[in-house]
Design a protein around this motif. Structure first.
Motif, mmCIF file in Angstrom:
data_model
loop_
_atom_site.group_PDB
_atom_site.id
_atom_site.type_symbol
_atom_site.label_atom_id
_atom_site.label_comp_id
_atom_site.label_asym_id
_atom_site.label_seq_id
_atom_site.Cartn_x
_atom_site.Cartn_y
_atom_site.Cartn_z
ATOM 1 N N HIS A 511 -3.189 1.024 -16.566
ATOM 2 C CA HIS A 511 -2.376 1.014 -15.343
ATOM 3 C C HIS A 511 -1.331 2.126 -15.389
ATOM 4 C CE1 HIS A 511 -0.090 -1.638 -12.212
ATOM 5 N NE2 HIS A 511 0.197 -0.365 -12.044
ATOM 6 N N GLN A 512 -0.629 2.243 -16.519
ATOM 7 C CA GLN A 512 0.428 3.242 -16.654
ATOM 8 C C GLN A 512 -0.118 4.657 -16.571
ATOM 9 O OE1 GLN A 512 3.389 2.387 -16.445
ATOM 10 N NE2 GLN A 512 4.814 3.483 -17.757
ATOM 11 N N LEU A 513 -1.313 4.852 -17.122
ATOM 12 C CA LEU A 513 -1.936 6.183 -17.088
ATOM 13 C C LEU A 513 -2.106 6.658 -15.648
ATOM 14 C CD1 LEU A 513 -3.423 8.520 -18.600
ATOM 15 C CD2 LEU A 513 -5.526 7.170 -18.305
ATOM 16 N N LEU A 514 -2.607 5.764 -14.775
ATOM 17 C CA LEU A 514 -2.818 6.143 -13.375
ATOM 18 C C LEU A 514 -1.506 6.177 -12.592
ATOM 19 C CD1 LEU A 514 -6.100 4.221 -12.414
ATOM 20 C CD2 LEU A 514 -5.828 6.578 -13.170
ATOM 21 N N ALA A 515 -0.564 5.294 -12.938
ATOM 22 C CA ALA A 515 0.711 5.253 -12.210
ATOM 23 C C ALA A 515 1.551 6.496 -12.478
ATOM 24 C CB ALA A 515 1.486 4.000 -12.607
ATOM 25 N N GLU A 516 1.460 7.061 -13.685
ATOM 26 C CA GLU A 516 2.267 8.223 -14.048
ATOM 27 C C GLU A 516 1.585 9.550 -13.723
ATOM 28 O OE1 GLU A 516 3.213 7.739 -18.155
ATOM 29 O OE2 GLU A 516 4.825 6.291 -17.759
ATOM 30 N N HIS A 517 0.337 9.489 -13.254
ATOM 31 C CA HIS A 517 -0.366 10.724 -12.899
ATOM 32 C C HIS A 517 0.259 11.329 -11.645
ATOM 33 C CE1 HIS A 517 -3.686 13.328 -11.536
ATOM 34 N NE2 HIS A 517 -4.021 13.372 -12.820
ATOM 35 N N ASP A 518 0.168 12.612 -11.502
ATOM 36 C CA ASP A 518 0.677 13.302 -10.324
ATOM 37 C C ASP A 518 -0.495 13.925 -9.567
ATOM 38 O OD1 ASP A 518 2.258 14.442 -8.427
ATOM 39 O OD2 ASP A 518 2.981 16.086 -9.703
ATOM 40 N N PRO A 519 -0.895 13.364 -8.419
ATOM 41 C CA PRO A 519 -0.318 12.205 -7.734
ATOM 42 C C PRO A 519 -0.748 10.897 -8.405
ATOM 43 C CG PRO A 519 -2.234 12.946 -6.537
ATOM 44 C CD PRO A 519 -2.040 13.922 -7.659
ATOM 45 N N PRO A 520 -0.007 9.802 -8.179
ATOM 46 C CA PRO A 520 -0.376 8.526 -8.802
ATOM 47 C C PRO A 520 -1.593 7.899 -8.133
ATOM 48 C CG PRO A 520 1.533 8.246 -7.378
ATOM 49 C CD PRO A 520 1.247 9.712 -7.414
ATOM 50 N N TYR A 521 -2.350 7.146 -8.935
ATOM 51 C CA TYR A 521 -3.511 6.422 -8.405
ATOM 52 C C TYR A 521 -3.393 4.914 -8.642
ATOM 53 C CZ TYR A 521 -5.656 10.984 -7.792
ATOM 54 O OH TYR A 521 -5.918 12.277 -7.391
ATOM 55 N N ALA A 522 -2.199 4.468 -9.035
ATOM 56 C CA ALA A 522 -1.901 3.041 -9.197
ATOM 57 C C ALA A 522 -0.422 2.838 -8.885
ATOM 58 C CB ALA A 522 -2.226 2.584 -10.620
ATOM 59 N N PRO A 523 -0.022 1.619 -8.482
ATOM 60 C CA PRO A 523 1.397 1.367 -8.182
ATOM 61 C C PRO A 523 2.264 1.571 -9.427
ATOM 62 C CG PRO A 523 0.008 -0.453 -7.436
ATOM 63 C CD PRO A 523 -0.852 0.413 -8.281
ATOM 64 N N ARG A 524 3.504 1.935 -9.211
ATOM 65 C CA ARG A 524 4.421 2.115 -10.332
ATOM 66 C C ARG A 524 4.563 0.808 -11.106
ATOM 67 N NH1 ARG A 524 10.821 3.955 -10.000
ATOM 68 N NH2 ARG A 524 11.251 3.782 -12.256
ATOM 69 N N LEU A 525 4.495 0.906 -12.426
ATOM 70 C CA LEU A 525 4.594 -0.261 -13.295
ATOM 71 C C LEU A 525 6.015 -0.335 -13.854
ATOM 72 C CD1 LEU A 525 2.937 -2.579 -14.550
ATOM 73 C CD2 LEU A 525 2.418 -1.062 -16.462
ATOM 74 N N PHE A 526 6.758 -1.392 -13.479
ATOM 75 C CA PHE A 526 8.151 -1.511 -13.919
ATOM 76 C C PHE A 526 8.286 -2.272 -15.234
ATOM 77 C CE2 PHE A 526 8.687 -0.880 -9.319
ATOM 78 C CZ PHE A 526 9.634 0.144 -9.327
#
Length: 697
Positions: A511-526
């Motif tokens: 999840h974090q891998l996709l959320a931190e990609h630019d552009p993101p492909y998953a919601p931000r993981l808090f």
């Protein structure tokens, strides 16, 4: 004569009050404070509602130092909370009341007692005086970014009204009582299935609705300790009048195996043992408790039930149970207890406050012959419950099995005692507007995790300032633990989030891998961490979906966006050796900015580590028959196949699941393989591999 500026907290809006006494602090009595509070509330309510005469219904409590309200010298009391722009002090006071002030230990202050007896001087920056009032809720203020909890409260009231209507109809028409249910689903009378509004539909199984352990920290602690039995401290008093859980375990086994004339005698024997186990002065324990209506007709009966009281004296139910002389005869004990408690909550007027101010956590214990079952129950939008553990009460149990039973009985005792302490510490007079007791309280759950989480994990969760506001229900799975809320990660700006609790690990790395990609492909993981033993909580950004979009018949542009973005997401995951495992339509979100995001990483993990869950929907197309994939490795090709089928479905193509093989077909294939092995001398393992599709040429 000097005057005294006095401050105290209230458990009702405006949650604090200030008064100037025309005498020194050493001369002020508790009765003076109560009179001042009554006058203040009369003036305040006259401005906002009907004037309230609070004389005679006020209590004064002295707070422990760690529970005191601290606002700091820079924050002055300011305007009351119902004003359009309440002060920071008032916001803080309201937040204190809705969190700390709702449930805590306090010391009762007698009306004739001098304040100086409790505190030598009055500290205006650390308020330790708390005035309690028992009244109906007044108009309430909700901090910006938070929603009011009235809708969920209204759902609960409608549910109980439905139960009351059902009870009245049964009495009028003579229909069978909903407590007369059977463990066999096929034996259930149709009227009961249709007319009894219990969330489980009267079908026996291992859980009904949202799991109470994610709502009630006390139940979470019991769940955690059941998975760490070696950490449970046993009470082993040598005094005959003391508690010795090993002795109690032996007595319970004897009572369960005793030959009794009837079920009533059997239940009496079990009750006596439970009374010894739960021995406490803080609740009343009843055998064969019956609730009657105004005409003397019985409304419901419970074999065993305990009542305790709050700081105001309101009645609560911490424990209940049902006994059956033999398993499978006379109905299902837990299911009958559900129905009996449902009626009790709906029909007993003295339990109204219990339901308004809590999720009604109740520990349930059923004994059916030599089988014991322990469940936990809550009342959210509906009555929900889940199994904590089962235990045997056979006479031939080994010493280790008896010790295991004693440990579990200790957990039962601890849980009931903590529920009574929770209710006894309840100081709320009005329901907090966000109804926090109906939603998970992550910090309280995390603090009960065994072993304790690293301090950094706890600090990170605290820093989010997370507020869970409502349940996210879906038509396909209305009981899932999915919630919406807000965090105040930076300043006072509310950030919408989704909070998910899953009974497994979570693919946070993928999840974090996709959320931190630019552009993101998953919601931000808090935030993501185990919060209960075996359960993971995930806090992620809530994506804004388009207001108008047909998910069943998407346009070609939407399909192209999904193919572009989710295809790229899979390329990134697979490039890092991750697999997702569930690339279906429900796990793809389209947003306002014309982008597609991948969600639901419950099964995601490294290739070679990720496995399919213990159950798969057989109506969905997977890379093989659903039953053959359970607990099998998830391959990258499986992601690609499932994604292609999702694209086909979006384009209107009907994608059918791979049918399950018939047992006769499997047996015939095995016979053919055996014949080949015998006739041609081909290696049998190679033949089996070929038949199973595991080797390709």
């Amino acid at each position: 004569m000097g005057g005294t500026e006095f401050r105290a907290m209230l458990n009702i809006e405006p949650y604090h009050f200030e008064f100037t006494f025309r005498k020194p602090y050493e001369c002020i009595k508790a009765s003076d404070v109560l009179d001042a509070a009554a006058g203040f509330l009369a003036r305040y309510t006259h401005q906002h509602a009907q004037p309230m005469d609070a004389r005679g219904v006020l209590l004064l409590r002295y707070l422990e130092e760690e529970d005191a309200f601290t606002a700091g010298s820079k924050h002055l009391p300011g305007d009351p909370i119902s004003n359009e722009y309440p002060s920071t002090y008032t916001r803080l006071a309201a937040n204190w009341c809705w969190t700390t002030g709702c449930n805590l230990s306090t010391k009762a202050v007698d009306g004739g007692s001098l304040l100086s007896y409790w505190a030598e001087s009055h500290d205006a920056t650390k308020v330790r005086w708390y005035v309690l009032l028992s009244v109906d809720p007044t108009p309430q203020f909700v901090p910006q970014g938070l929603k009011d909890g009235y809708e969920l409260a209204n759902q609960r009231r409608r549910y109980m009204e439905f139960v009351r209507t059902d009870v009245a109809a049964r009495i009028a028409t003579g229909l069978p009582s909903p407590s007369k249910v059977s463990a066999g689903v096929s034996k259930l009378p149709p009227e009961q299935k249709e007319r009894t509004p219990i969330s489980n539909g009267l079908c026996t199984r291992s859980d009904y609705g949202v799991n109470p352990i994610v709502i009630v920290p006390i139940f979470a602690e019991a769940h955690n300790m059941l998975r760490n039995l070696h950490l449970v401290n046993l009470e082993l008093s040598s005094d005959l009048n003391g508690v010795n859980v090993k002795r109690t375990a032996c007595k319970l086994i004897i009572a369960a195996n005793k030959k009794c004339k009837n079920e009533k005698e059997f239940n009496t024997g079990i009750f006596e043992v439970l009374k010894e186990l739960l021995h406490t002065e803080i609740f009343e324990f009843h055998l064969h408790y019956t609730l009657y209506d105004d005409r003397g007709k019985p409304l419901t009966e419970l074999d065993w039930v305990a009542f305790c009281r709050t700081a105001h004296g309101w009645v609560c139910v911490p424990f209940s149970g049902e006994g059956k002389q033999r398993r499978g005869v006379g109905g299902d004990s837990i299911l009958q207890n559900f129905c009996a408690l449902q009626r009790l909550l709906a029909m007993d007027a003295k339990l109204r406050r219990f339901m308004e101010l809590t999720a009604c956590p109740i520990l349930m214990l059923g004994v059916e012959g030599t089988d014991m079952r322990v469940w936990c129950m809550i009342f959210g939008a509906k009555i929900c419950g889940s199994r904590l553990f089962d235990a045997s009460l056979r006479k031939d149990m080994t010493a280790l099995e008896r010790l295991d039973l004693a440990i579990k009985l200790q957990i039962v005792r601890n849980t009931v005692r903590k529920l009574c302490e929770y209710y006894g510490s309840l100081h709320a007079a009005t329901r907090p507007p966000t109804a926090p007791f109906l939603f998970p309280q992550p910090l309280a759950l995390l603090q009960r995790l065994v072993p304790s989480p690293p301090p950094a994990v706890l600090d990170h969760l605290v820093s989010l300032r997370l507020h869970i506001l409502e349940t996210v229900e879906t038509s396909k799975n209305p009981t899932r633990s999915l919630y919406s809320g807000v965090i105040f990660n930076v300043g006072w700006a509310a950030i919408p989030v989704l909070v998910k609790i899953v009974p497994s690990k979570y693919g946070a790395a993928a999840h974090q891998l996709l959320a931190e990609h630019d552009p993101p492909y998953a919601p931000r993981l808090f935030w993501c961490h185990e919060i209960i033993v075996g359960y993971t909580m995930v806090v992620m950004a809530k994506l804004e979906k388009p207001l108008v979009r047909d998910s069943l018949h998407p346009c070609k542009q939407d399909v192209d966006i999904v193919q572009r973005d989710i295809g790229e997401a899979l390329r990134i995951l697979h490039g890092a050796n991750f697999v997702h495992g569930d690339v279906r339509q429900p796990n793809i979100i389209m947003t306002n900015d014309e982008r597609a995001y991948l969600i639901d990483f419950d099964s995601a993990d490294l290739a070679g580590v990720a496995e399919y869950p213990e159950s798969l929907n057989p109506k969905i197309r997977w890379s093989g028959p659903a039953s053959t994939l359970v607990s099998m490795p998830i391959l990258k090709q499986h992601d690609l196949d499932r994604f292609q089928w999702t694209i086909d479905e979006l384009n209107g193509v009907k994608v059918l699941p791979i049918p399950e093989k018939e047992p006769q077909q499997d047996a015939q294939e095995q016979e053919e393989i055996a014949e080949v092995a015998v006739d041609d001398g081909v290696d049998i393992e190679l033949q089996l591999a070929l038949a199973g599709g595991r080797i390709a040429f």
